[in-house]
Design a protein around this motif. Structure first.
Motif, PDB file in Angstrom:
ATOM      1  N   UNK A 184     -19.120  -3.966  26.958  1.00  0.00           N
ATOM      2  CA  UNK A 184     -19.744  -4.372  28.216  1.00  0.00           C
ATOM      3  C   UNK A 184     -19.257  -3.587  29.429  1.00  0.00           C
ATOM      4  N   UNK A 185     -17.971  -3.223  29.436  1.00  0.00           N
ATOM      5  CA  UNK A 185     -17.402  -2.582  30.618  1.00  0.00           C
ATOM      6  C   UNK A 185     -17.061  -1.109  30.408  1.00  0.00           C
ATOM      7  N   UNK A 186     -17.175  -0.636  29.172  1.00  0.00           N
ATOM      8  CA  UNK A 186     -17.068   0.789  28.904  1.00  0.00           C
ATOM      9  C   UNK A 186     -15.672   1.363  28.891  1.00  0.00           C
ATOM     10  N   UNK A 187     -14.656   0.515  28.709  1.00  0.00           N
ATOM     11  CA  UNK A 187     -13.318   1.083  28.556  1.00  0.00           C
ATOM     12  C   UNK A 187     -12.575   0.349  27.441  1.00  0.00           C
ATOM     13  N   UNK A 188     -11.581   1.009  26.901  1.00  0.00           N
ATOM     14  CA  UNK A 188     -10.848   0.478  25.758  1.00  0.00           C
ATOM     15  C   UNK A 188      -9.445   0.067  26.177  1.00  0.00           C
ATOM     16  N   UNK A 189      -9.073  -1.157  25.858  1.00  0.00           N
ATOM     17  CA  UNK A 189      -7.723  -1.639  26.145  1.00  0.00           C
ATOM     18  C   UNK A 189      -6.759  -1.021  25.134  1.00  0.00           C
ATOM     19  N   UNK A 190      -5.702  -0.424  25.620  1.00  0.00           N
ATOM     20  CA  UNK A 190      -4.805   0.329  24.745  1.00  0.00           C
ATOM     21  C   UNK A 190      -3.598  -0.462  24.253  1.00  0.00           C
ATOM     22  N   UNK A 191      -3.445  -1.710  24.712  1.00  0.00           N
ATOM     23  CA  UNK A 191      -2.375  -2.515  24.146  1.00  0.00           C
ATOM     24  C   UNK A 191      -2.676  -2.719  22.668  1.00  0.00           C
ATOM     25  N   UNK A 192      -1.816  -2.235  21.813  1.00  0.00           N
ATOM     26  CA  UNK A 192      -2.116  -2.128  20.381  1.00  0.00           C
ATOM     27  C   UNK A 192      -1.831  -3.443  19.656  1.00  0.00           C
ATOM     28  N   UNK A 193      -2.894  -4.128  19.254  1.00  0.00           N
ATOM     29  CA  UNK A 193      -2.727  -5.349  18.446  1.00  0.00           C
ATOM     30  C   UNK A 193      -3.533  -5.230  17.152  1.00  0.00           C
ATOM     31  N   UNK A 194      -3.537  -4.015  16.590  1.00  0.00           N
ATOM     32  CA  UNK A 194      -4.287  -3.805  15.355  1.00  0.00           C
ATOM     33  C   UNK A 194      -3.794  -4.677  14.206  1.00  0.00           C
ATOM     34  N   UNK A 195      -2.542  -5.080  14.245  1.00  0.00           N
ATOM     35  CA  UNK A 195      -2.010  -5.913  13.171  1.00  0.00           C
ATOM     36  C   UNK A 195      -2.608  -7.318  13.188  1.00  0.00           C
ATOM     37  N   UNK A 196      -3.285  -7.662  14.272  1.00  0.00           N
ATOM     38  CA  UNK A 196      -3.912  -8.974  14.383  1.00  0.00           C
ATOM     39  C   UNK A 196      -5.430  -8.880  14.224  1.00  0.00           C
ATOM     40  N   UNK A 197      -5.926  -7.799  13.707  1.00  0.00           N
ATOM     41  CA  UNK A 197      -7.363  -7.635  13.555  1.00  0.00           C
ATOM     42  C   UNK A 197      -7.740  -7.616  12.082  1.00  0.00           C
ATOM     43  N   UNK A 198      -9.050  -7.600  11.832  1.00  0.00           N
ATOM     44  CA  UNK A 198      -9.529  -7.550  10.459  1.00  0.00           C
ATOM     45  C   UNK A 198      -9.662  -8.938   9.835  1.00  0.00           C
TER      46      UNK A 198
END
Length: 350
Positions: A184-198
């Protein structure tokens, strides 16, 4: 004590996956088929989106906290899942080399076959992505199980509840909030929480909800499921019609509306469907569900490509229903016949 609702829900999820795949190809034809025909395909496709998350939630409910030696757990789970998956991956690759479309074929070398299996989707077997995901979660299960259950004996120790909610909250943020902000806003938050995804979030959520339940009434859960189903269908329709092509963003298994469908039907079955309904039939369908999942895409493809039995046949409702019923029946019969082969049957169909 046997949990009948688990069997009933798993059978529904298996049936819904086949139905979803029978209708799904038609929903891709945005503005290419009659408007009413597209909506029939679309609404059926959206209905089935709860199935995969529910499979994962049921696995979490059944596996987390079940203590086994690491080697025993891995051997039992990986053998039952991986060996049939490998066999059917080869079946799809070989079949597509003879009968598939040009982009589904694979050079007849061991190296190319291995690459296709490692990369996923070889031979047009895109539905097997679910097994790749499931194997990854199974590899993580002994660790996450020890974290949640600890060494206490209660179904969900109070000392773990806040940690589980913390995990689930960050999972929703990582999968939903991050994604929507980017879109919606066209930017990516870089705080890395990939371990909480999927999909691991569904795994933990299934364990939590399965052990805590809900105070919501059956009628409320039904209304919520219908609301999430309708919302998912409508949002996907709007964005797809604007784009002129099918947009998966809001029917993705990790989107908020699909999460809502999955949670509400999980809780609904736990609350209202813990009944011994047609026990022999349901037990039989439950036992063969994994094999049916592996086989069904091949039957769907044969019926559609060779015999033109699909959403275009007579009328979408007739075509999808026929496609679904014949596929389910043939898949079950194939699995049942193979399972009777002494010593090797279970290695082929799980």
């Amino acid at each position: 004590m046997k949990k009948y609702w688990v069997t009933n829900l798993r059978v529904l999820a298996t049936i819904s996956v086949i139905l979803l795949h029978a209708a799904g190809f038609g929903s891709l034809h945005v503005k290419k088929i009659a408007y009413s025909d597209w909506w029939i395909c679309h609404i059926i496709n959206v209905f089935g989106r709860f199935a995969v998350p529910v499979f994962v939630m049921l696995s979490g409910y059944l596996l987390i906290g079940k203590y086994e030696e690491l080697s025993t757990f891995l051997k039992k789970r990986f053998t039952r899942i991986f060996v049939p998956f490998l066999i059917w991956s080869l079946v799809y690759l070989i079949w597509s080399n003879f009968k598939g479309l040009a982009n589904e074929r694979t050079p007849w070398t061991v190296g190319d076959f291995v690459k296709k299996i490692l990369a996923g989707g070889g031979g047009g077997a895109g539905h097997l992505w679910f097994v790749y995901m499931l194997l990854g979660i199974y590899a993580f299960t002994p660790v996450i199980s020890r974290w949640i259950k600890g060494t206490e004996n209660s179904p969900l120790p109070n000392t773990r509840r806040n940690e589980v909610w913390y995990f689930i909250a960050l999972w929703v943020v990582g999968n939903v909030v991050y994604t929507l902000i980017n879109k919606w806003f066209g930017f990516e938050i870089k705080f890395d929480i990939r371990y909480f995804t999927g999909f691991v979030g569904y795994f933990v959520l299934g364990y939590y909800l399965g052990n805590t339940g809900t105070k919501l009434s059956k009628s409320t859960l039904i209304l919520l499921f219908l609301a999430f189903w309708g919302l998912t269908a409508y949002i996907c329709y709007v964005v797809s019609w604007q784009a002129g092509k099918y947009v998966y963003d809001y029917t993705d298994y990790l989107s908020l509306p699909v999460m809502g469908m999955s949670v509400t039907i999980f809780l609904l079955f736990q609350k209202a469907c813990d009944v011994d309904f047609m026990p022999k039939v349901m037990q039989e369908l439950d036992i063969t569900s994994y094999g049916v999942y592996l086989v069904h895409a091949l039957i769907l493809r044969i019926l559609s490509r060779e015999y033109r039995i699909n959403f275009t046949w007579i009328h979408p409702l007739v075509g999808i229903t026929t496609h679904f019923l014949i596929t389910a029946l043939i898949s079950y019969l194939i699995v049942k016949i193979i399972s009777k082969i002494p010593k090797v049957g279970s290695w082929i169909v799980g």
